[in-house]
Scaffold this active site. Sequence first.
Site, short mmCIF file in Angstrom:
data_model
loop_
_atom_site.label_atom_id
_atom_site.label_comp_id
_atom_site.label_asym_id
_atom_site.label_seq_id
_atom_site.Cartn_x
_atom_site.Cartn_y
_atom_site.Cartn_z
N ASN A 15 0.88 -1.17 0.00
CA ASN A 15 0.00 0.00 0.00
C ASN A 15 0.91 1.22 0.00
O ASN A 15 1.47 1.57 1.03
CB ASN A 15 -0.91 -0.01 1.24
CG ASN A 15 -1.74 1.25 1.35
OD1 ASN A 15 -1.76 2.08 0.43
ND2 ASN A 15 -2.42 1.41 2.47
N LYS A 17 0.15 4.18 -0.21
CA LYS A 17 -0.50 5.36 0.37
C LYS A 17 -0.25 6.56 -0.56
O LYS A 17 -0.14 6.36 -1.77
CB LYS A 17 -0.02 5.59 1.81
CG LYS A 17 -0.17 4.32 2.65
CD LYS A 17 -0.04 4.53 4.12
CE LYS A 17 -0.25 3.20 4.85
NZ LYS A 17 -0.22 3.33 6.29
N HIS A 100 -9.61 1.30 4.78
CA HIS A 100 -8.34 1.50 5.49
C HIS A 100 -8.58 2.46 6.65
O HIS A 100 -9.38 3.39 6.55
CB HIS A 100 -7.28 2.06 4.54
CG HIS A 100 -5.91 2.01 5.14
ND1 HIS A 100 -5.47 2.94 6.05
CD2 HIS A 100 -4.89 1.12 4.99
CE1 HIS A 100 -4.24 2.62 6.43
NE2 HIS A 100 -3.86 1.52 5.80
N GLU A 102 -6.99 4.84 7.71
CA GLU A 102 -6.75 6.26 7.40
C GLU A 102 -7.97 6.88 6.72
O GLU A 102 -8.23 8.07 6.87
CB GLU A 102 -5.48 6.40 6.55
CG GLU A 102 -4.22 6.15 7.40
CD GLU A 102 -3.03 5.56 6.68
OE1 GLU A 102 -3.01 5.59 5.43
OE2 GLU A 102 -2.13 5.04 7.37
N GLU A 171 -5.46 -4.76 10.50
CA GLU A 171 -4.46 -3.72 10.70
C GLU A 171 -4.75 -2.99 12.01
O GLU A 171 -5.57 -2.06 12.03
CB GLU A 171 -4.50 -2.71 9.54
CG GLU A 171 -4.19 -3.31 8.18
CD GLU A 171 -3.56 -2.30 7.24
OE1 GLU A 171 -2.49 -2.59 6.71
OE2 GLU A 171 -4.13 -1.20 7.06
N GLY A 177 2.46 2.37 10.74
CA GLY A 177 3.44 3.43 10.59
C GLY A 177 4.13 3.81 11.89
O GLY A 177 4.82 4.83 11.98
N SER A 215 3.32 -2.11 10.33
CA SER A 215 4.76 -2.20 10.55
C SER A 215 5.34 -3.58 10.23
O SER A 215 6.31 -4.02 10.84
CB SER A 215 5.14 -1.78 11.97
OG SER A 215 4.74 -0.43 12.20
P1 13P Z 1 2.97 0.38 7.65
O1 13P Z 1 3.47 -0.90 7.07
O2 13P Z 1 3.72 1.60 7.15
O3 13P Z 1 2.86 0.32 9.14
O4 13P Z 1 1.48 0.60 7.09
C1 13P Z 1 0.58 -0.44 7.21
C2 13P Z 1 -0.62 -0.09 6.43
O5 13P Z 1 -1.38 0.79 6.81
C3 13P Z 1 -0.87 -0.82 5.19
O6 13P Z 1 -2.13 -0.56 4.69
#
Ligand code: 13P
Length: 257
Positions: A15, A17, A100, A102, A171, A177, A215
Site C-alpha cells: 500500500n 498510500k 483502510h 486512514e 491492521e 506506521g 509495521s
Molecule cells: P505500515 O506498514 O507503514 O505500518 O502501514 C501499514 C498499512 O497501513 C498498510 O495498509
Amino acid sequence: MQDRTQDKKKLIAGNWKMNGGIEANDALVRAIVTGLRGASCLAAVCVPAPYLAQVQVLRQGSTLELGAQDVSAHAQGAYTGEVSARMLKDFGARYAIVGHSERRQYHGEGDALVADKAKAALAAGITPIVCVGETLTEREAGRTEEVVKRQLAAVIHTNGHCISEIAVAYEPVWAIGSGKTATPEMAQQVHAVLRAQLKAATAHSARVNILYGGSMNAGNAATLLAQPDIDGGLIGGASLNAADFLQIIVAASHAVA
Ligand code: 13P
C-alpha cells in the site's frame, strides 16, 4: 465448489498510500518485477489512482498484480472526485483496498460505506481488501474482538455469499506506521477470530486471504507469516523499498500456507 485451502497462496500487497512519483514508481516497479521472478506467493502494489496507468504498463508480462487504495461505492454519475470500480478495472486493477483506517479516520468512512465499497468492487470483478482493526484505546479497553467483528460483520451482511471472494486485512491502528508490530501471537489471535466469523458466513471461507498489516517489514515478516491464520501482508512503508518488499515476498513464498 472445491475447497482451495490446500493450494491457497499467500498474498503480499504493498500500500503505497500517498507516495510516489513518475520517476520513483518506474524504478520501484522495475526492481520489484525483476526480483519477483520465481516467487510462489501472490504479489500486488496498491498505487495512487493517477499512477494506475503507469504501473499497468510497467507490470506487463509480470505476475505483479495492480491494486487501488480506495473505490467509490457508486457505479457512475455525479460524484465529483470519486473513482468507480469499473474505471479501476479499465486499468487492470485486481484489488482495491477498502476501509483502510486512514480513510475511516480522516474521511469519516463508516462500516456501512465500507461494506458498499466492497460490494461495488466485487460487482466489477475486483477483490476488495477489507481493512479492519482496533485503535489503541479500544485494545486497552479490551474491545479488540468486538471492534473487528463489527467491522467485518457489516461487510458480510451486505455481501452475502460473495464474501468468499474478498480479502481481509487486520491492521491494528496503533501498529500502522508506528514501528510497533503486533506480536505474531497477538495477530494470530485476532486472525483466528476473523477466520471463525468468515467460516460461520460461508462454506468457502478457506479461500479468503486474511492479511496482517502494521509495521510488517523484512525483519518480522517470516514469523508473522508462519502463523496458521496469517495468509499474507498489507505493507505500507516497507513496500516503498524494493529490497524490503521483495524480502517480505521471499518470506511469504517460503512460509507454509
Ligand atoms: P505500515 O506498514 O507503514 O505500518 O502501514 C501499514 C498499512 O497501513 C498498510 O495498509
